[in-house]
Write a protein that holds these residues in place. Structure first.
Motif, mmCIF file in Angstrom:
data_model
loop_
_atom_site.group_PDB
_atom_site.id
_atom_site.type_symbol
_atom_site.label_atom_id
_atom_site.label_comp_id
_atom_site.label_asym_id
_atom_site.label_seq_id
_atom_site.Cartn_x
_atom_site.Cartn_y
_atom_site.Cartn_z
ATOM 1 N N UNK A 25 0.864 -1.300 0.174
ATOM 2 C CA UNK A 25 0.035 -0.004 0.000
ATOM 3 C C UNK A 25 0.786 1.215 0.058
ATOM 4 N N UNK A 26 1.975 1.267 0.709
ATOM 5 C CA UNK A 26 2.822 2.309 0.770
ATOM 6 C C UNK A 26 3.742 2.414 -0.337
ATOM 7 N N UNK A 27 3.790 1.544 -1.314
ATOM 8 C CA UNK A 27 4.755 1.711 -2.303
ATOM 9 C C UNK A 27 5.854 0.616 -2.321
ATOM 10 N N UNK A 52 13.872 0.153 7.804
ATOM 11 C CA UNK A 52 12.536 -0.244 8.676
ATOM 12 C C UNK A 52 11.698 1.220 9.093
ATOM 13 N N UNK A 53 12.445 2.075 9.741
ATOM 14 C CA UNK A 53 11.948 3.193 10.250
ATOM 15 C C UNK A 53 11.013 4.097 9.456
ATOM 16 N N UNK A 54 11.672 4.203 8.174
ATOM 17 C CA UNK A 54 10.702 5.276 7.124
ATOM 18 C C UNK A 54 9.509 4.268 6.585
ATOM 19 N N UNK A 55 9.713 2.939 6.609
ATOM 20 C CA UNK A 55 8.735 2.021 6.093
ATOM 21 C C UNK A 55 7.417 2.272 7.227
ATOM 22 N N UNK A 56 8.082 1.855 8.365
ATOM 23 C CA UNK A 56 6.927 2.083 9.612
ATOM 24 C C UNK A 56 6.280 3.262 9.541
ATOM 25 N N UNK A 57 6.974 4.341 9.635
ATOM 26 C CA UNK A 57 6.427 5.722 9.480
ATOM 27 C C UNK A 57 5.154 5.740 8.744
ATOM 28 N N UNK A 58 5.464 5.275 7.624
ATOM 29 C CA UNK A 58 4.363 5.496 6.485
ATOM 30 C C UNK A 58 3.282 4.330 6.815
ATOM 31 N N UNK A 90 2.519 3.618 9.523
ATOM 32 C CA UNK A 90 1.716 4.083 10.752
ATOM 33 C C UNK A 90 0.544 5.280 10.350
ATOM 34 N N UNK A 91 0.990 5.754 9.174
ATOM 35 C CA UNK A 91 -0.106 6.708 9.060
ATOM 36 C C UNK A 91 -1.298 6.084 8.341
ATOM 37 N N UNK A 92 -1.244 4.923 7.706
ATOM 38 C CA UNK A 92 -2.369 4.148 7.005
ATOM 39 C C UNK A 92 -2.862 3.192 8.213
ATOM 40 N N UNK A 93 -2.223 3.014 9.217
ATOM 41 C CA UNK A 93 -2.707 2.023 10.255
ATOM 42 C C UNK A 93 -2.074 2.409 11.676
ATOM 43 N N UNK A 94 -3.234 3.181 12.226
ATOM 44 C CA UNK A 94 -2.689 3.682 13.654
ATOM 45 C C UNK A 94 -2.633 2.617 14.680
#
Length: 83
Positions: free
Chosen positions: A20-22, A34-40, A42-46
Motif C-alpha cells: 500500500x505504501x509502495x 524499517x523506520x521510514x517504512x514503519x512511519x508510512x 503508521x499513517x495508514x494503520x494507527x
C-alpha cells in the motif's frame, strides 16, 4: 502473497501494508529502511505497534525480530515512542 512474504517476519498483513505504501520488493524495503517504512505504515494503520517495527527491522537484517541486538531494539523503541 508476493516477494516480501518470503522475508523473515513478513506475513500477509505487513506485506499488504508495505504494498500500500509502495514497497513491493525486498530491495525496496532494504533501501527505505524499517523506520521510514514503519512511519508510512503508521499513517495508514494507527494500530501499527512496536513489534511490527521490530519485524520490519528483522526483515531488513534477514533474521527473526527476536534476534535483534538489544541496542537496535532500544533505538527502535526510542523511534517508536517519539512518533
Amino acid at each position: 502473497m508476493g516477494e516480501l512474504s518470503k522475508l523473515q517476519n513478513i506475513g500477509e498483513v505487513i506485506e499488504k501494508h508495505l504494498n500500500t505504501i509502495g514497497i513491493c520488493t525486498p530491495e525496496e524495503l532494504v533501501n527505505i529502511g524499517s523506520k521510514e517504512a514503519f512511519f508510512h505504515i503508521k499513517i495508514i494503520d494507527n494500530t501499527a505497534c512496536l513489534h511490527m517495527l521490530y519485524a520490519l527491522q528483522g526483515a531488513v537484517e534477514g533474521k527473526r525480530y527476536t534476534q535483534l541486538a538489544e541496542s537496535t531494539k532500544k533505538d527502535l523503541k526510542h523511534f517508536f515512542n517519539n512518533l
